[in-house]
Design an enzyme around this catalytic site. Sequence first.
Site, PDB file in Angstrom:
ATOM      1  N   ASP B  98      25.232  42.557  35.668  1.00 41.56           N
ATOM      2  CA  ASP B  98      25.785  41.710  36.728  1.00 41.56           C
ATOM      3  C   ASP B  98      25.596  42.426  38.057  1.00 41.56           C
ATOM      4  OD1 ASP B  98      27.003  39.827  38.207  1.00 41.56           O
ATOM      5  OD2 ASP B  98      28.948  39.930  37.208  1.00 41.56           O
ATOM      6  N   ASN B 205      35.606  39.127  32.698  1.00 39.65           N
ATOM      7  CA  ASN B 205      36.744  39.698  33.434  1.00 39.65           C
ATOM      8  C   ASN B 205      36.815  39.200  34.875  1.00 39.65           C
ATOM      9  OD1 ASN B 205      34.541  41.034  34.407  1.00 39.65           O
ATOM     10  ND2 ASN B 205      35.285  43.097  33.975  1.00 39.65           N
ATOM     11  N   HIS B 206      36.054  38.192  35.216  1.00 40.83           N
ATOM     12  CA  HIS B 206      36.066  37.689  36.594  1.00 40.83           C
ATOM     13  C   HIS B 206      37.298  36.817  36.847  1.00 40.83           C
ATOM     14  CE1 HIS B 206      31.461  38.336  36.647  1.00 40.83           C
ATOM     15  NE2 HIS B 206      32.136  39.443  36.839  1.00 40.83           N
ATOM     16  N   PHE B 207      37.724  36.802  38.107  1.00 38.53           N
ATOM     17  CA  PHE B 207      38.961  36.058  38.406  1.00 38.53           C
ATOM     18  C   PHE B 207      39.105  35.759  39.886  1.00 38.53           C
ATOM     19  CE2 PHE B 207      40.203  40.610  38.638  1.00 38.53           C
ATOM     20  CZ  PHE B 207      40.730  40.646  39.919  1.00 38.53           C
ATOM     21  N   GLU B 209      42.666  35.794  42.163  1.00 39.54           N
ATOM     22  CA  GLU B 209      44.084  36.130  41.943  1.00 39.54           C
ATOM     23  C   GLU B 209      44.864  36.097  43.253  1.00 39.54           C
ATOM     24  OE1 GLU B 209      45.318  38.946  38.613  1.00 39.54           O
ATOM     25  OE2 GLU B 209      45.533  40.224  40.371  1.00 39.54           O
ATOM     26  N   GLY B 381      43.163  45.785  39.073  1.00 38.68           N
ATOM     27  CA  GLY B 381      43.756  46.263  37.822  1.00 38.68           C
ATOM     28  C   GLY B 381      43.720  45.136  36.805  1.00 38.68           C
ATOM     29  N   HIS B 406      36.252  51.814  39.981  1.00 36.62           N
ATOM     30  CA  HIS B 406      36.112  50.371  40.245  1.00 36.62           C
ATOM     31  C   HIS B 406      37.209  49.524  39.621  1.00 36.62           C
ATOM     32  CE1 HIS B 406      34.920  49.496  36.166  1.00 36.62           C
ATOM     33  NE2 HIS B 406      34.477  48.303  36.457  1.00 36.62           N
TER      34      HIS B 406
END
Lengths: 138, 481
Positions: B98, B205-207, B209, B381, B406
Amino acid sequence: MIPYEQVSDVTAEAGIRLRAPSLEELFCGALLATFNEITELSKVEPKEEKTLEVTGVMPFLLADLINAALLLHERDKFVPRSCEVLELTPEKVKVKLKGERFDPSRHEPKTVIKAATYYRLRVEKKDGEYEAEVIFDV
Amino acid sequence: MGLKERLIRKERFVWELPVGSVEGQKVPAVFYLSEELFEGLEEEAVRQAANAATLPGVTKAIYVMPDVHVGYGFPVGGVMATDAEGEGVVSPGAIGYDINCGVRLIATNLRAYEIAPKVEGIMQAVFKEVPAGVGSTGSIKLPRSRMKEVLIKGAAWAVEEGFGRPEDLTHVESYGSLPNADPDAVSREAYERGSDELGTVGSGNHFVELQAVEEVYDEEAARAFGIEKQQVLIMVHSGSRGLGHQVCTDYLKLVLKSAPKYGIRLPDPQLACVPFNSEEGRRYFRAMNAAANYAFANRQILGYKAAQAVAKHLGLSLEELGYRVIYDHAHNIGKLEKYRVNGKEKTLLVHRKGATRAFPPGHPELPPDYRRVGQPVIIPGDMGRASYLLVGRPGAVERSFGTACHGAGRVMSRRQAKRYAREVGPEKILKDLVVVARGRSTVLEEIPQAYKDVSEVVRVIEELGIAKAVARLRPLGTLKG
C-alpha cells in the site's frame, strides 16, 4: 476443491498451505483455496468461463497466477468455482476458470485478499506429492 | 543460536545486531525497543532486518521502530536507506504494497463534551458520505487521461476539483505532490483498479475516526498545531488502494526477474531489488511516486468529505466547523533525502515501511508555520485506547534517518483476533466503542486487543529523542473499512 490448511503463524496476515498429486492440481487447488478464503465457494455457480494466461518463473508463477485472478476479481467481481490447467510449463501457466460475478445477496465476504506475496512462497515436490504455501497481503 | 539472541543491548532501548551476524551483512540492524516490547520481538522480524542489511548500497544501519512486526520480506516498522548516488538499491518490498498508506489529522472547533450525545449520529452521517469496506467504489470515476492528472498532481488535483482548500496543501508531506511521478510507468491493470476508488477508505486497518484531545503534553507545539484539550479532531488512515497494490505487484515481478542481471543475491524474493540507478529502478521509483500522489489525493478527498459530513450533520458550514488540516504524512514510502554520512552529504533513498518521517525543528522541508516546532507525527493507535500526535526531534536525524514509528503494531493475526473476539464475546469487547462498518468481520479483526499498547511504543520514541508527545487523542467514534 482440494482440502487446504490456513496459515496462522503470520502476524497481521493470512495464507494457505496444501498438497496435491500433480502440479496442475496444486496450481488450481491453490487458486480455488484463495477464493474460498474470500467467499464460500460452495455457493458460487460455474456460470461464466474465463481464461487466464500468465508468464513468470517457478515458484513465483503460482503467486503471479493468483494475482491475475485477484485482478479479475477486483475488476469484474469474478469468483471462480472450478479451475482447469490448459498448459503449465516452468515459465507459463494457462487456466480455464468457471464461476460467476460476486453477488452480495448470495455470497458472504470472508477475507479481503489484496495480493499473493512472494514471501515464504513454496512450490515443491515432497514424498511423491506437490506442496505449496502462499502468504497473502490482506 | 537465533538471531534475536545475538542482539546486543547498546544503551537503554537500543539493541544492535552487529555486522557479521548473517552472511554478507554490510551494516548493523538497530532495534528500538523497551524490555516489554523486546519480549514480543519475533525472530523472523530480526531475520528480515538482517536480510535487508545485506543489500547493495545499504547505508549506516537498518533501523527498526518499536511497533515492529513481521512483514513480507522487510519488517513493518523498518527503515532502510540506500546510496542513491552510487550502488544503492530500490526495493518495492521494503516500501510495501500500500504505497503511501498514511494518515491525515484535521482540526475542528468542536469540543468533545458538546458532541458526546451526537457521536453515533455523526458517524452514521460520515458512513453515508464516505465509502468504506470491501470493494468499495466512490462517486469519482475517472478515465485514464484524468487519472494521469491525479498521478502527477496528487492532493492538488483534489483541491482543484473542489475537495479542499489550497492552504490544506501546505500541511501535507511534500505538499501532497511528489515530483518524478510518471503516469506512463503505471500499468493498465493498475489504472483499472484505481479508476473508481478515489475517495474510498478501503478495508483492513483503514479508518476515519472522530477523536478528542484527551491530554496535552507540549503546550508550545500544541499551540503551533492549533489544538487544545477537549478539541474534536478527525483522523483519516488510508492509502493508494488497488492502484498502489498493483504497482507493487507489477514491479515486484519485474525486479525479481531483473535482480540477477545486476549480480544481486536476494536473501528473500519478497525483498527483491535492483540498483536505484538502473532503468528498472528508476521506472519503479516514478511509478511509486505516481501511486503515492494518488494516495495523497485520496486522503485529501476523504478528509474533506468526512469533515463536510460532520458539518452537515450538525447544521454547520465548514467555516463554522473550523475545518483545518493539521498534517498528513505517509508511512509506506521511499523518499530521496539528504543526510551526512561519514562527514559527507549524500542523497539517500530512505525506504520507510510502517514508519513515519519525523523531521526536527528548523528542517527546510517543513512549512513555515511548523518550522520552529518540528513536523507533526501522527501515530494512530487502536480504536479502543488512544492515538498520539507527536513532533519530530533532532534525535530522529541521528538515530533513524528522520523517522519515527507509525502505530501500535499488531500482536494478533487477523484470524487470531477474530477467534479471540468470538471467545470473549464481541458485544463485551465493543460495548463502549462507537464503530460503524459495512462488515462485522473487519471490526473483529481490528479489536483493540489485537494491537500492542501504543503508549509503550510512543514512550520508546520519546525517550530516544526521536519525537516528542504533543497530545494524546481518545477515539470517540470509528468508521472501519
